[in-house]
Design an enzyme around this catalytic site. Sequence first.
Site, PDB file in Angstrom:
ATOM      1  N   ARG A   1      11.697  -5.635   4.842  1.00  0.00           N
ATOM      2  CA  ARG A   1      11.163  -3.965   4.557  1.00  0.00           C
ATOM      3  C   ARG A   1      12.044  -3.083   5.289  1.00  0.00           C
ATOM      4  NH1 ARG A   1       5.287  -2.067   5.137  1.00  0.00           N
ATOM      5  NH2 ARG A   1       5.247  -3.025   7.421  1.00  0.00           N
TER       6      ARG A   1
ATOM      7  N   ARG B   1      -0.570  -8.729  13.761  1.00  0.00           N
ATOM      8  CA  ARG B   1      -1.190  -7.837  12.839  1.00  0.00           C
ATOM      9  C   ARG B   1      -1.764  -8.386  11.714  1.00  0.00           C
ATOM     10  NH1 ARG B   1       4.381  -5.231  11.016  1.00  0.00           N
ATOM     11  NH2 ARG B   1       3.122  -4.165   9.606  1.00  0.00           N
TER      12      ARG B   1
ATOM     13  N   ARG C   1      -9.692   0.847   8.576  1.00  0.00           N
ATOM     14  CA  ARG C   1      -9.407  -0.488   9.087  1.00  0.00           C
ATOM     15  C   ARG C   1      -9.967  -1.500   9.920  1.00  0.00           C
ATOM     16  NH1 ARG C   1      -3.257   0.338   8.880  1.00  0.00           N
ATOM     17  NH2 ARG C   1      -1.955  -1.661   9.352  1.00  0.00           N
TER      18      ARG C   1
ATOM     19  N   ARG D   1      11.136  -1.161  10.931  1.00  0.00           N
ATOM     20  CA  ARG D   1      10.087  -0.865  11.977  1.00  0.00           C
ATOM     21  C   ARG D   1      10.099  -1.902  13.262  1.00  0.00           C
ATOM     22  NH1 ARG D   1       4.947  -0.182   8.446  1.00  0.00           N
ATOM     23  NH2 ARG D   1       3.853  -1.256  10.468  1.00  0.00           N
TER      24      ARG D   1
ATOM     25  N   LYS E   1       1.097  -1.342   0.002  1.00  0.00           N
ATOM     26  CA  LYS E   1       0.018  -0.043   0.025  1.00  0.00           C
ATOM     27  C   LYS E   1       0.958   1.400  -0.032  1.00  0.00           C
ATOM     28  CE  LYS E   1      -1.857  -1.053   3.828  1.00  0.00           C
ATOM     29  NZ  LYS E   1      -0.980  -2.463   4.227  1.00  0.00           N
TER      30      LYS E   1
END
Length: 216
Positions: free
Chosen positions: A127, A172, A88, A161, A13
């Site tokens: 990431r 998550r 969300r 992160r 996203k």
Amino acid sequence: MRLILLGPPGAGKGTQAHRLVEQHGIPQLSTGDMLRAAVSAGSEVGLRAKAVMDAGNLVSDDIVNAIISERLDQPDCAAGFILDGFPRTLVQADATNSMLASKDMELSCVIEIRVDDEILAERIGGRYTCANCGAGYHDENVKPAREGVCDHCGGTEFNRRPDDKPETVRTRLQAYYKETSPLLGYYYAKGLLRPVDGMADIDAVSAQIDEVLANL
Ligand code: ADP
Ligand code: ADP
Ligand code: ZN
């Protein structure tokens, strides 16, 4: 153009939102980025959100609804925006409806980026972002041209992160399936849902999104 990007954590996203910002000159409204900024700044919202985010759970609807409502009133949202990571939950989706109606804004469509779970873990695990400009990278999929140097700003410091570790990623993903995936039916019923194949490479995903937007 007023878009929502919907999809599980790691679907791409943020990556696609950055491209749309450059292409269309409208802002990306990422509640994740805004919450992380609040945590770094040590604001009251940040203090309330930190533990919840570190555990991989969702921050309360009231907090994120208020953040987005305020943000939508900024002048740069007048010509359109990309909501990334918001709404969300169904409560947030209903709040989005009322907010947009009261601000005389109509949603153009909701782009669902579809990606298989096994790939999500790999995408999240690799990431990292440039500490200076926020550009997104991946250990295998998206390397800078010169190792250790950001393509966009020449920065040499990068961040990972804290919630991108495997234990938290599981929580998550569960939050996504339990609380966010009902939004797919919600927007399908409104005739707004536009799925794209997020398993494709980044350019191919962008091309699918371009096609959706060309047919609005
Ligand atoms: P990802 O890009 O991996 O989907 P985000 O950066 O969007 O993750 O979100 C990181 C964390 O911030 C979430 O796990 C959650 O704790 C919090 N968060 C972000 N957006 C929302 C939201 N709309 N509602 C509740 N919590 C949110
Ligand atoms: P999200 O915002 O949905 O959590 P990101 O845009 O941060 O997802 O993407 C997660 C990771 O996967 C990043 O490291 C990014 O560089 C990489 N990535 C994004 N899209 C693709 C894609 N289509 N193919 C391969 N890797 C991708
Ligand atoms: Zn950079």
